[in-house]
Design a protein around this motif. Sequence first.
Motif, PDB file in Angstrom:
ATOM      1  N   GLN A 143       0.879  -1.113   0.054  1.00 26.66           N
ATOM      2  CA  GLN A 143      -0.055  -0.150  -0.039  1.00 26.66           C
ATOM      3  C   GLN A 143       0.919   1.254  -0.067  1.00 26.66           C
ATOM      4  OE1 GLN A 143      -2.953   0.577  -0.373  1.00 26.66           O
ATOM      5  NE2 GLN A 143      -3.688  -1.533  -0.694  1.00 26.66           N
ATOM      6  N   ASP A 144       2.162   1.201   0.526  1.00 28.74           N
ATOM      7  CA  ASP A 144       3.072   2.418   0.693  1.00 28.74           C
ATOM      8  C   ASP A 144       3.164   3.017  -0.815  1.00 28.74           C
ATOM      9  OD1 ASP A 144       2.929   2.232   3.588  1.00 28.74           O
ATOM     10  OD2 ASP A 144       4.946   1.472   3.590  1.00 28.74           O
ATOM     11  N   PHE A 145       3.654   2.281  -1.626  1.00 30.46           N
ATOM     12  CA  PHE A 145       4.079   2.355  -3.205  1.00 30.46           C
ATOM     13  C   PHE A 145       2.813   2.916  -3.618  1.00 30.46           C
ATOM     14  CE2 PHE A 145       5.474   1.714  -7.439  1.00 30.46           C
ATOM     15  CZ  PHE A 145       6.725   2.416  -7.242  1.00 30.46           C
ATOM     16  N   ALA A 146       1.595   1.967  -3.596  1.00 29.46           N
ATOM     17  CA  ALA A 146       0.293   2.527  -4.294  1.00 29.46           C
ATOM     18  C   ALA A 146       0.010   3.873  -3.911  1.00 29.46           C
ATOM     19  CB  ALA A 146      -0.879   1.583  -3.735  1.00 29.46           C
ATOM     20  N   LYS A 147       0.246   4.319  -2.504  1.00 26.05           N
ATOM     21  CA  LYS A 147      -0.063   5.604  -2.192  1.00 26.05           C
ATOM     22  C   LYS A 147       0.738   6.685  -2.809  1.00 26.05           C
ATOM     23  CE  LYS A 147      -1.017   8.540   2.012  1.00 26.05           C
ATOM     24  NZ  LYS A 147      -0.267   9.729   1.223  1.00 26.05           N
ATOM     25  N   LEU A 148       2.018   6.449  -2.861  1.00 26.65           N
ATOM     26  CA  LEU A 148       3.005   7.231  -3.670  1.00 26.65           C
ATOM     27  C   LEU A 148       2.524   7.345  -5.098  1.00 26.65           C
ATOM     28  CD1 LEU A 148       5.746   8.525  -3.699  1.00 26.65           C
ATOM     29  CD2 LEU A 148       6.667   6.582  -4.438  1.00 26.65           C
ATOM     30  N   TYR A 149       2.061   6.280  -5.720  1.00 25.06           N
ATOM     31  CA  TYR A 149       1.670   6.345  -6.923  1.00 25.06           C
ATOM     32  C   TYR A 149       0.572   7.323  -7.051  1.00 25.06           C
ATOM     33  CZ  TYR A 149      -1.178   4.903 -11.047  1.00 25.06           C
ATOM     34  OH  TYR A 149      -2.075   4.844 -12.202  1.00 25.06           O
ATOM     35  N   THR A 150      -0.593   6.882  -6.439  1.00 29.74           N
ATOM     36  CA  THR A 150      -1.783   7.741  -6.584  1.00 29.74           C
ATOM     37  C   THR A 150      -1.465   9.205  -6.065  1.00 29.74           C
ATOM     38  OG1 THR A 150      -2.842   5.865  -5.594  1.00 29.74           O
ATOM     39  CG2 THR A 150      -4.205   7.817  -5.635  1.00 29.74           C
ATOM     40  N   ASP A 151      -0.756   9.458  -5.204  1.00 34.49           N
ATOM     41  CA  ASP A 151      -0.352  11.039  -4.957  1.00 34.49           C
ATOM     42  C   ASP A 151       0.447  11.549  -6.107  1.00 34.49           C
ATOM     43  OD1 ASP A 151      -1.667  10.391  -2.624  1.00 34.49           O
ATOM     44  OD2 ASP A 151       0.291  10.339  -1.341  1.00 34.49           O
ATOM     45  N   ALA A 206      -5.461   2.019 -15.900  1.00 32.42           N
ATOM     46  CA  ALA A 206      -4.604   1.042 -15.801  1.00 32.42           C
ATOM     47  C   ALA A 206      -3.356   1.330 -16.557  1.00 32.42           C
ATOM     48  CB  ALA A 206      -5.382  -0.008 -16.245  1.00 32.42           C
ATOM     49  N   GLN A 207      -3.660   2.056 -17.716  1.00 32.22           N
ATOM     50  CA  GLN A 207      -2.479   2.259 -18.631  1.00 32.22           C
ATOM     51  C   GLN A 207      -1.449   3.243 -17.949  1.00 32.22           C
ATOM     52  OE1 GLN A 207      -1.643   1.045 -21.444  1.00 32.22           O
ATOM     53  NE2 GLN A 207      -3.329   0.086 -21.497  1.00 32.22           N
ATOM     54  N   ILE A 208      -1.897   4.301 -16.998  1.00 32.48           N
ATOM     55  CA  ILE A 208      -1.047   5.016 -16.310  1.00 32.48           C
ATOM     56  C   ILE A 208      -0.340   4.401 -15.397  1.00 32.48           C
ATOM     57  CG2 ILE A 208      -0.740   6.773 -14.559  1.00 32.48           C
ATOM     58  CD1 ILE A 208      -3.141   8.440 -16.521  1.00 32.48           C
ATOM     59  N   ALA A 209      -0.978   3.362 -14.776  1.00 37.10           N
ATOM     60  CA  ALA A 209      -0.285   2.387 -13.708  1.00 37.10           C
ATOM     61  C   ALA A 209       0.838   1.566 -14.407  1.00 37.10           C
ATOM     62  CB  ALA A 209      -1.363   1.769 -12.907  1.00 37.10           C
ATOM     63  N   ASN A 210       0.311   1.156 -15.740  1.00 31.70           N
ATOM     64  CA  ASN A 210       1.348   0.193 -16.668  1.00 31.70           C
ATOM     65  C   ASN A 210       2.530   1.210 -16.977  1.00 31.70           C
ATOM     66  OD1 ASN A 210       0.019  -2.166 -16.721  1.00 31.70           O
ATOM     67  ND2 ASN A 210      -1.021  -1.578 -18.619  1.00 31.70           N
ATOM     68  N   GLY A 211       2.498   2.506 -17.003  1.00 33.63           N
ATOM     69  CA  GLY A 211       3.637   3.410 -17.100  1.00 33.63           C
ATOM     70  C   GLY A 211       4.440   3.397 -15.959  1.00 33.63           C
ATOM     71  N   TRP A 212       4.059   3.475 -14.859  1.00 38.07           N
ATOM     72  CA  TRP A 212       4.976   3.276 -13.831  1.00 38.07           C
ATOM     73  C   TRP A 212       5.792   2.128 -13.710  1.00 38.07           C
ATOM     74  CZ3 TRP A 212       5.240   5.860  -8.687  1.00 38.07           C
ATOM     75  CH2 TRP A 212       4.730   7.385  -8.757  1.00 38.07           C
ATOM     76  N   PHE A 213       4.992   0.914 -13.951  1.00 33.58           N
ATOM     77  CA  PHE A 213       5.764  -0.359 -14.115  1.00 33.58           C
ATOM     78  C   PHE A 213       6.781  -0.495 -15.173  1.00 33.58           C
ATOM     79  CE2 PHE A 213       5.031  -4.827 -15.977  1.00 33.58           C
ATOM     80  CZ  PHE A 213       5.926  -5.479 -15.223  1.00 33.58           C
ATOM     81  N   TRP A 214       6.509   0.164 -16.407  1.00 36.44           N
ATOM     82  CA  TRP A 214       7.461   0.271 -17.258  1.00 36.44           C
ATOM     83  C   TRP A 214       8.755   0.894 -16.971  1.00 36.44           C
ATOM     84  CZ3 TRP A 214       3.813  -2.861 -19.626  1.00 36.44           C
ATOM     85  CH2 TRP A 214       4.177  -3.337 -20.841  1.00 36.44           C
ATOM     86  N   ALA A 215       8.405   2.215 -16.303  1.00 37.74           N
ATOM     87  CA  ALA A 215       9.330   3.183 -16.188  1.00 37.74           C
ATOM     88  C   ALA A 215      10.363   2.588 -14.985  1.00 37.74           C
ATOM     89  CB  ALA A 215       8.762   4.430 -15.670  1.00 37.74           C
ATOM     90  N   TRP A 216       9.811   1.896 -14.257  1.00 33.61           N
ATOM     91  CA  TRP A 216      10.655   1.155 -13.219  1.00 33.61           C
ATOM     92  C   TRP A 216      11.945   0.573 -13.810  1.00 33.61           C
ATOM     93  CZ3 TRP A 216      10.937   0.994  -7.943  1.00 33.61           C
ATOM     94  CH2 TRP A 216      11.826   0.187  -7.379  1.00 33.61           C
ATOM     95  N   TYR A 217      11.472  -0.243 -14.644  1.00 38.88           N
ATOM     96  CA  TYR A 217      12.721  -1.175 -15.434  1.00 38.88           C
ATOM     97  C   TYR A 217      13.608  -0.355 -16.113  1.00 38.88           C
ATOM     98  CZ  TYR A 217      10.916  -5.139 -12.999  1.00 38.88           C
ATOM     99  OH  TYR A 217      10.311  -6.008 -12.007  1.00 38.88           O
ATOM    100  N   ILE A 218      13.293   0.805 -16.898  1.00 37.72           N
ATOM    101  CA  ILE A 218      13.957   1.433 -17.489  1.00 37.72           C
ATOM    102  C   ILE A 218      15.120   2.295 -16.650  1.00 37.72           C
ATOM    103  CG2 ILE A 218      12.894   3.802 -18.164  1.00 37.72           C
ATOM    104  CD1 ILE A 218      15.151   1.899 -20.536  1.00 37.72           C
ATOM    105  N   VAL A 219      14.387   2.796 -15.654  1.00 41.52           N
ATOM    106  CA  VAL A 219      15.428   3.569 -14.489  1.00 41.52           C
ATOM    107  C   VAL A 219      16.271   2.385 -13.937  1.00 41.52           C
ATOM    108  CG1 VAL A 219      15.238   4.472 -12.241  1.00 41.52           C
ATOM    109  CG2 VAL A 219      13.504   5.233 -13.991  1.00 41.52           C
ATOM    110  N   GLN A 220      15.862   1.061 -13.674  1.00 37.33           N
ATOM    111  CA  GLN A 220      16.680   0.086 -13.117  1.00 37.33           C
ATOM    112  C   GLN A 220      18.118   0.063 -14.278  1.00 37.33           C
ATOM    113  OE1 GLN A 220      16.678  -2.208 -10.210  1.00 37.33           O
ATOM    114  NE2 GLN A 220      18.814  -2.165 -11.020  1.00 37.33           N
ATOM    115  N   SER A 221      17.676  -0.123 -15.584  1.00 34.61           N
ATOM    116  CA  SER A 221      18.773  -0.334 -16.612  1.00 34.61           C
ATOM    117  C   SER A 221      19.548   0.688 -16.637  1.00 34.61           C
ATOM    118  CB  SER A 221      18.085  -0.729 -17.844  1.00 34.61           C
ATOM    119  OG  SER A 221      17.156  -1.862 -17.858  1.00 34.61           O
ATOM    120  N   LEU A 222      19.013   1.855 -16.686  1.00 32.31           N
ATOM    121  CA  LEU A 222      20.050   3.004 -16.903  1.00 32.31           C
ATOM    122  C   LEU A 222      20.996   3.357 -15.504  1.00 32.31           C
ATOM    123  CD1 LEU A 222      17.459   5.708 -18.192  1.00 32.31           C
ATOM    124  CD2 LEU A 222      19.203   4.578 -19.478  1.00 32.31           C
TER     125      LEU A 222
END
Lengths: 493, 351
Positions: free
Chosen positions: A370-378, A390-406
């Motif tokens: 729930q902590d991360f969900a709250k960060l997302y929602t805020d 749902a697409q915006i939530a997908n955007g966070w999921f996608w973005a996490w992994y490009i940040v990891q790679s960078l």
Amino acid sequence: MSRSTWQRRLVTLAIAMVTVASAVACSHEEAKQAAEEQKCGPSTSEPAQAGNPPSDGTVPTPNPDAKNWGLSEGCVYTGPGDFELDLSDCPSSWDNNAGITAEEIRLFTSMPHSGALAAYGAISGGIKTYLDYVNENGGIQGRKVTIDVKDDQYQPDQTRKNVEEAVQSGDYAASYAVLGSPNNLNLVDYTNKNCVGHYMVAASDNEFGDPTNNPWTTGFGLDYYNESGIWASWIKERFPQGAKVATISIGNALGQAYINGFKRAVEHTDGIEIVDEQTNDVTAPNVDNEVTSAAASKADVVVLAEAGTFCTQAIGAIEKSSWDPVVVAAQPCAQIQTTYAPLGEQGLTGNGTNVVRYYYAPTDPDNPHQDFAKLYTDTVSAAGLDPNNAQIANGWFWAWYIVQSLQDASTMKGGLTRANINIAVHSYESTYPLMVDGVVGKVSGTEDAYPFEAGGMYTYTGATPQKTGGFEPAGPLIDNSGELGNWEKAQNG
Amino acid sequence: MAITTTDRPDSPAGRRSRGGDVLAARRRRSAAKSLGVVTALLAAFSVYAIIDGGLTLYLQRVIDGATNGVLYGMVALALVLVFKATGVINFAQGAMAMFGTFLAFTAVDKWAVPLVVAILIGMVLSAGAAAGIERVLIRPFDPSNHLPIIIVTLALYLALNALAALLWGFDPRGFPTLFPTGSDDYLSIGGARLYYTKLGTALVAVAVVVALHLTLSRSRLGLAFRCVASNVESSRLLGVHIGRTVQSSWAIAAAVGTLAGCLAAPTTYLDPTFMDKILIYAFAAATLGGLDSIAGALVGGVVTGLAIALLTGYIPWLGGEFALGCAFFVIIAVLQFKPSGLLGRRTQDRV
């Protein structure tokens, strides 16, 4: 005397010519070296300021192993899983540092922001808000990451035009999250010929997991073969004595990919038999005929490889029929609001439909993070976007992994370069905070090109015609990690 | 298109005797023959089907096919209405019906009016809008030159689709139904299930066809329709108001289309493309029935629906993807062998 003057002039001329020729040769050699340096050399910029990710786990941290990978020798870059990237064949003007400065890493993408499928384009809003959050919290070890979004109306030709323009501008490090199967399939030859990063495409086709032949393209998300593989494993657990399965699929590339993947998985699973295959035309008004035919097979399980309205129609028609199979449905049939809510007007519920889930939507009531969900929602709400999309939530999921790679690429040998980003998108191991417990996003060079290979089956329950229900776990996590490998292996059975 | 003999001045008491009208008798014979051929084909295939898969499956397929066919027939009916009056196929018919259905949906969803009232609101609004569209977009063009009008209807199709997507988005929505929807609300016919929703839809469709057929065969409006379609110049000389006739055909067709949409939406679910899918099969249905026959539209729809359900169901290598092929085959076969369709009028030109 005159003779000696003539000889002297000749000698002087010869010496002058040799001098000029060697000077030209030297400068040519220097230019060649400079070009080679520009093409294969290490990073030419240092981040202006060091930045550290916050310690609360909301931004991925670099993988400690990453410092062993990257620039190896000459133009060769190496990573884990037998991965080797040779830049020698890249175009002569190719620049390993394009789009990367001391302050910024520039990415671009192409997706529909107008036209019939514009709704999918909302994913870029999610990507941008998460990248903004990362930039405010230390960035990529001091560098900010930005993404320019181009509209292609889901037209493959326009996608290609957008990408070509972006590449010719020389302003970008890579493309990322380009959306749509036909759109990305139309890019693979171009991006791989021109050494243009074509990473984490927003399409689930298994073709994108082919690091040997197409090292500049990577897929993302749960691919069709792994998803249908999870179905097969789950059916086997549920029916240890064996099961007869009927399939109903949409008559396009999506349905075909699911069915190919499922058949492959069934071949590897004893006791499961496909007794009936129905395919509906994409222009069919409904799927009643196909459901009636599948019902005649009296199969124990029905697999629905459908999308859009067909999901709702198929689930509704099966519920109304005298047939009572276990229903397994594909990812496009897993959205509560679009797939299940419309059933209520017909007095139906969709209860009992089983789907694969591997990460939670932030708004899922059963999400334990729930902590991360709250960060997302805020964060998303503060940017004026709808956190329930749902697409915006997908955007966070996608973005996490490009940040990891960078992050990983920044610590590799040779520093943050386009080549090291390529190594990084082939070597990450990272758990997005909203993953279902036990699911890790992991790729490893040529050996493992599919990041998500585990998931749980969840049953839709508790709905009435008046209100929608929710998903409940239908058994333990199914983990097929490492079984598929890459596209070459997947094709060869 | 056709020479009409209705209301011949020398008919006794305004109605002609059955045998006295050579053309009508020939038409009836032709229709009976074609229907006979189609029925015989279906019957022959049915024998094979029952032996192959059992009676219950056969009945279920017939129910699936016939109830889908009724929906094709309803939209075909709207096509026929415009065709009868103008000789033009309205490619925006499906999009107009979709829009009207969304209006009815909005009435139920946002204004909370009862469904029957909402459907009537949708029908009236779409009829009014269609009359307006006809006045603004269609009437400026020469009614005897069909091509520009067809292009306008294509443009209208695109515009309405885009507008609906903008207003309501692409997510599928549930649409309430006029009929009971409980899990036990079906008739069991030899083990096959006929849900009341579908049965009700079929009955409404038949009622609409009967009502329209009676209205148009016995009213001045119906006569005007045929007159305008047959010859614009002569109609004008006879004092028929071309614009108003065409306008009323557009309005009635839009209302029928919206009704068809509202009856289809509960089972196909509502999104901006839902009528496009039905429209393709409606073209086949209208062609099969005879483009100017109201009853023919419904018969054509049911035959098309049955053909798809039975052929794709019992010939495994055809598969569901062949449904569109079936529709195409029907259109080609009709145009090739019986251009006037099952119940349509044969074109006769005076030489």
